[in-house]
Design an enzyme around this catalytic site. Structure first.
Site, PDB file in Angstrom:
ATOM      1  CG  HIS A 144      -2.060   0.956   1.115  1.00 39.40           C
ATOM      2  ND1 HIS A 144      -1.903   2.324   1.156  1.00 39.40           N
ATOM      3  CD2 HIS A 144      -3.389   0.726   0.934  1.00 39.40           C
ATOM      4  CE1 HIS A 144      -3.092   2.902   1.008  1.00 39.40           C
ATOM      5  NE2 HIS A 144      -4.001   1.960   0.879  1.00 39.40           N
ATOM      6  CG  ASP A 203      -8.611  -3.858  -0.852  1.00 40.42           C
ATOM      7  OD1 ASP A 203      -9.772  -3.564  -0.530  1.00 40.42           O
ATOM      8  OD2 ASP A 203      -7.786  -3.023  -1.254  1.00 40.42           O
TER       9      ASP A 203
END
Length: 383
Positions: A269, A320
């Protein structure tokens, strides 16, 4: 060695990475500590001890609710969950193969003129708060009933006593969800509710900075979230896990993928150096859900992938990754994962839209021009 664009233009940051684009009081991402806070509260505490509805109140109203404030908020949301019949008519008119993200985008566009505060000035703070509550209340209804319509089923009427996660789950399935299902969905929605100046939130702020309204901001946010580099990661992560199939296949699969430089969905990320803070708690509840459902293979696959990615790439899973297999264990179709993200994130979108409009300045960055210059116009018959 040839010069890069950043050598040529020292002030240029591709993708605006690291460029401060505004001042906000809504959330803080601490990359070094892998911390995410909503208005000063750790997201883990909100997900584990609070609820999505408390979190939505916090984001929109600026403080955690008292019991009386939460009860009143829940009553308002419950009373506003139904949508005009025009929404269902519009969704029924779409082709059956329409993606659910396109359905929820369309639904908000149709919904906007029905809002009692639709004609209020964009800078009317109290009207914006009321709009935000309607936007949050109706999101799950439109996603869930859009799913039903796509299956050829009739929309269901929301139960005003249901909280936000419960409303979504009930309308999707037509039956009352069990306690663990509710816990997992509510926690995931809390974790997805807000995340700073991400692409879709920034798009929302850009839109309302023109003094457009909250609904326009929602549509901009949803359209931006539609792209697989932003909102579709949970869908792709689950498809990846399904392609692996069984835990005994996982090590060979990940070794081959890394050797062939394939993209591993659900890892890394831009905002976190030491792991996505939201993934820690989501992984915990996803694996607990697997134990309760008698299906631990996804959690086992996840453990192997996580260990290998950490050892070989120093990459952590993002939220996710566990959300993908948690939703799958709940029986939710994969193409509904990102619309569920929408039902949660509209609280963050609304908070940012309201904040932007409360002290607005049109967002208008500069560009770097590298095209032709000083060309001579040639009449069309001479070209």
């Amino acid at each position: 060695m040839s010069a890069t664009l950043t050598d040529k233009y020292p002030d240029y940051s591709p993708g605006l990475e690291g460029v401060p684009a505004g001042i906000s009081r809504i959330s803080e991402i601490d990359s070094d500590r892998s911390s995410l806070q909503y208005r000063g509260y750790d997201v883990h505490d909100l997900a584990e001890h609070g609820s999505y509805d408390e979190t939505a109140f916090l984001l929109v109203h600026g403080h955690l609710p008292t019991r009386a404030e939460l009860d009143a908020f829940l009553a308002r949301l419950g009373a506003m969950r139904e949508v005009p019949e025009a929404i269902n008519i519009a969704l029924k008119a779409l082709p059956k193969e329409t993606h659910p993200m396109d359905m929820i985008r369309t639904a908000y566009s149709v919904l906007a003129p029905f809002d009692p505060d639709y004609h209020a000035p964009s800078t009317d703070h109290e009207a914006n708060i009321r709009k935000a509550e309607r936007i949050i209340a109706k999101a799950g209804t439109m996603v869930a009933n859009g799913h039903r319509i796509r299956q050829g089923l009739e929309p269901l009427t929301p139960n005003p006593s249901h909280r936000t996660a419960e409303n979504l789950l009930y309308l999707m399935s037509g039956s009352q969800p069990d306690a663990k299902t509710l816990q997992v969905m509510d926690a995931s929605m809390t974790l997805y509710a807000e995340h700073g100046f991400n692409a879709s939130t920034f798009a929302c702020r850009v839109t309302v900075s023109t003094l457009s309204d909250l609904y326009s901001g929602m549509v901009s946010g949803i359209c931006t979230l539609r792209g697989p580099l932003h909102g579709g990661a949970n869908e792709e992560a689950m498809r990846m896990i399904l392609s692996i199939g069984e835990p005994e296949n996982a090590q060979a699969w990940i070794d081959d993928a890394l050797a062939n430089k394939k993209k591993i969905m659900g890892f890394g990320h831009r905002e976190y150096k030491n792991g996505d803070s939201r993934a820690f708690y989501m992984s915990k509840v996803a694996k607990e859900l697997g134990v309760e459902k008698g299906n631990t293979k996804f959690g086992q696959i996840a453990d192997i992938l996580e260990k290998t990615m950490m050892e070989k790439k120093k990459l952590f899973p993002n939220v996710d990754f566990p959300a993908g297999y948690a939703y799958y264990l709940l029986g939710i179709p994969i193409d509904l994962y990102t619309p569920i993200f929408v039902t949660a994130r509209v609280a963050g979108y609304c908070a940012h839209a309201i904040e932007q409009l409360s002290a607005n300045r049109l967002i208008r960055p500069k560009q770097i021009y590298e095209g032709d210059e000083n060309l001579t116009y040639v009449p069309i018959d001479q070209r």
